[in-house]
Design a protein around this motif. Structure first.
Motif, mmCIF file in Angstrom:
data_model
loop_
_atom_site.group_PDB
_atom_site.id
_atom_site.type_symbol
_atom_site.label_atom_id
_atom_site.label_comp_id
_atom_site.label_asym_id
_atom_site.label_seq_id
_atom_site.Cartn_x
_atom_site.Cartn_y
_atom_site.Cartn_z
ATOM 1 N N UNK A 75 -5.641 -6.550 4.271
ATOM 2 C CA UNK A 75 -6.247 -5.365 4.333
ATOM 3 C C UNK A 75 -7.140 -5.244 3.308
ATOM 4 N N UNK A 76 -8.610 -5.093 3.907
ATOM 5 C CA UNK A 76 -9.620 -5.100 3.109
ATOM 6 C C UNK A 76 -10.263 -3.461 3.367
ATOM 7 N N UNK A 77 -10.163 -2.688 2.192
ATOM 8 C CA UNK A 77 -10.137 -1.211 2.244
ATOM 9 C C UNK A 77 -11.764 -0.873 2.512
ATOM 10 N N UNK A 78 -12.624 -1.767 2.250
ATOM 11 C CA UNK A 78 -13.953 -1.236 2.289
ATOM 12 C C UNK A 78 -14.492 -1.642 3.582
ATOM 13 N N UNK A 79 -13.810 -2.196 4.310
ATOM 14 C CA UNK A 79 -14.260 -2.700 5.846
ATOM 15 C C UNK A 79 -13.574 -2.238 7.104
ATOM 16 N N UNK A 80 -12.562 -1.327 6.867
ATOM 17 C CA UNK A 80 -12.024 -0.899 8.029
ATOM 18 C C UNK A 80 -10.986 0.436 7.651
ATOM 19 N N UNK A 107 6.245 -11.345 13.991
ATOM 20 C CA UNK A 107 6.368 -11.217 12.506
ATOM 21 C C UNK A 107 4.929 -11.214 11.699
ATOM 22 N N UNK A 108 5.271 -10.578 10.792
ATOM 23 C CA UNK A 108 3.645 -10.381 9.728
ATOM 24 C C UNK A 108 3.943 -10.105 8.513
ATOM 25 N N UNK A 109 3.033 -10.457 7.326
ATOM 26 C CA UNK A 109 3.332 -9.948 6.055
ATOM 27 C C UNK A 109 1.683 -9.127 6.017
ATOM 28 N N UNK A 110 1.547 -8.330 5.000
ATOM 29 C CA UNK A 110 0.331 -7.587 4.868
ATOM 30 C C UNK A 110 0.016 -7.793 3.457
ATOM 31 N N UNK A 111 -1.276 -7.820 2.986
ATOM 32 C CA UNK A 111 -1.373 -7.830 1.564
ATOM 33 C C UNK A 111 -2.987 -7.398 1.310
ATOM 34 N N UNK A 112 -3.048 -7.188 -0.079
ATOM 35 C CA UNK A 112 -4.002 -6.650 -0.472
ATOM 36 C C UNK A 112 -4.665 -7.354 -1.924
ATOM 37 N N UNK A 113 -5.865 -7.315 -2.032
ATOM 38 C CA UNK A 113 -6.547 -8.219 -3.246
ATOM 39 C C UNK A 113 -6.222 -7.115 -4.533
ATOM 40 N N UNK A 115 -0.660 3.800 -0.975
ATOM 41 C CA UNK A 115 -0.623 4.518 0.261
ATOM 42 C C UNK A 115 -0.025 3.633 1.407
ATOM 43 N N UNK A 116 -0.635 2.277 1.472
ATOM 44 C CA UNK A 116 -0.055 1.314 2.552
ATOM 45 C C UNK A 116 1.636 1.184 2.441
ATOM 46 N N UNK A 117 1.713 0.834 1.019
ATOM 47 C CA UNK A 117 3.140 0.489 0.829
ATOM 48 C C UNK A 117 3.934 1.646 1.373
ATOM 49 N N UNK A 118 3.587 2.975 1.069
ATOM 50 C CA UNK A 118 4.439 4.148 1.429
ATOM 51 C C UNK A 118 4.449 4.316 2.856
ATOM 52 N N UNK A 119 3.419 3.908 3.651
ATOM 53 C CA UNK A 119 3.351 4.022 5.173
ATOM 54 C C UNK A 119 3.928 2.818 6.132
ATOM 55 N N UNK A 120 3.995 1.564 5.441
ATOM 56 C CA UNK A 120 4.287 0.370 6.235
ATOM 57 C C UNK A 120 6.155 0.768 6.089
ATOM 58 N N UNK A 121 6.740 0.058 7.452
ATOM 59 C CA UNK A 121 7.981 -0.006 7.256
ATOM 60 C C UNK A 121 8.458 -0.693 6.290
ATOM 61 N N UNK A 122 9.785 -0.467 5.817
ATOM 62 C CA UNK A 122 10.117 -1.066 4.523
ATOM 63 C C UNK A 122 10.458 -2.530 4.643
ATOM 64 N N UNK A 123 10.528 -2.778 5.645
ATOM 65 C CA UNK A 123 10.811 -4.544 5.883
ATOM 66 C C UNK A 123 9.655 -5.254 6.179
ATOM 67 N N UNK A 124 8.327 -4.569 5.906
ATOM 68 C CA UNK A 124 7.296 -5.313 6.035
ATOM 69 C C UNK A 124 6.840 -5.541 4.490
ATOM 70 N N UNK A 135 4.556 -6.258 1.686
ATOM 71 C CA UNK A 135 3.135 -6.039 1.274
ATOM 72 C C UNK A 135 3.002 -6.720 -0.089
ATOM 73 N N UNK A 136 2.181 -7.851 -0.109
ATOM 74 C CA UNK A 136 1.831 -8.478 -1.148
ATOM 75 C C UNK A 136 0.411 -8.262 -1.782
#
Length: 286
Positions: free
Chosen positions: A114-119, A134-140, A151-160, A162-163
């Motif tokens: 996830x690139x917050x400045x781009x989307x 299946x997928x993982x999601x991450x942020x720099x 915010x993303x950690x709060x809104x994503x399903x617990x099983x996803x 977030x790295x």
């Protein structure tokens, strides 16, 4: 050989995003470069189909691969190939996702950044939570991204999972690191480079890096050539060997270092960066 993991990086070097921390931001490949990338990828996928052993593939393009039809088609095809155990790709998820409905969700997975400045946040969240694979999601781990990550950690399903990737060149104080650790319980693996010199590593043995010409190296970070994929010369040089670099600071490298124990942490999801179990609920400050 019963199974070989391949990190594939073709000549593609263009991206549709303009991230300040990326040297490939908004870079454009010429039509000739795109045709060469497509031809290289088709050659690679044809090679995988000819093998009498299992393969797993992680696409690690310099740019964004999934905006190109040939990467989407390659992933669908590989996901239905009998000798493919897993196919995954690093992606910003900017492209359409309907093609995933044709893939085998038991074999295909996504490593999404996830690139917050781009989307816009809502657009990204809606797209990622609707993924059928299946997928993982991450942020720099840029301080400017901290609230977005929370915010993303709060809104994503617990099983996803977030790295958080430590930002290149940034040193984190203990307090700063603790903030990211609250979001990603595994952030400590990314915070500091791993001392790798002389350490056992699976790269060059059961894991290799391949470029568009078929040149084989043990990983993306060691320039020594082991041979070529297409003439088979690399096979004679496969075997257990220690890492020659002083440090390894990229997840796609140090995940294969045996002393890290990360094959146990990510068992079944090494390529797509998905831990083998739901991580403890991140701590939340009032």
């Amino acid at each position: 050989m019963t199974h070989l993991t391949i990190l594939y990086r073709g000549p593609l070097a263009s991206c549709d995003y303009d991230c300040a921390y990326c040297p490939f931001a908004k870079r454009r490949d010429t039509p000739e470069q795109l045709r060469a990338d497509r031809a290289a990828l088709l050659r690679f996928t044809a090679w995988t189909a000819e093998q009498d052993h299992e393969v797993s593939v992680l696409f690690t393009p310099w740019g964004e691969g999934l905006v190109r039809s040939w990467y989407r088609e390659a992933m669908v095809g590989l996901s239905h190939q009998a000798n493919v155990r897993r196919v995954a790709v690093q992606t910003n998820l900017s492209s359409r996702t309907g093609w995933l409905d044709r893939a085998n969700p038991e074999k295909l997975a996504l490593w999404v950044t996830y690139h917050p400045t781009q989307v816009t946040y809502d657009r990204f969240l809606a797209k990622v939570t609707a993924l059928p694979v299946p997928h993982s999601v991450g942020v720099v781990g840029d301080p400017a991204h901290l609230e977005h990550a929370r915010r993303l950690r709060k809104d994503l399903p617990a099983a996803t999972y977030l790295w958080i990737n430590a930002e290149e060149g940034r040193t984190y104080t203990d307090d700063e690191a603790a903030r990211w650790q609250e979001i990603d319980p595994l952030f400590h693996y990314s915070r500091f480079p791993h001392l790798s010199a002389g350490q056992a590593c699976r790269t060059g043995d059961t894991v290799i890096s391949v470029d568009g010409d078929g040149t084989v190296r043990r990983c993306h970070f060691i320039p020594t050539v082991l041979g070529n994929l297409y003439d088979g010369t690399f096979r004679a040089r496969l075997g257990p060997r220690a890492c020659p670099k002083l440090e390894c600071d990229c997840h796609i490298g140090y995940v294969h270092l045996e002393p890290t124990g990360l094959y146990d942490v990510f068992a079944g999801g090494v390529l797509e960066r998905i831990p083998h179990r739901v991580l403890p609920e991140p701590s939340r400050k009032p």
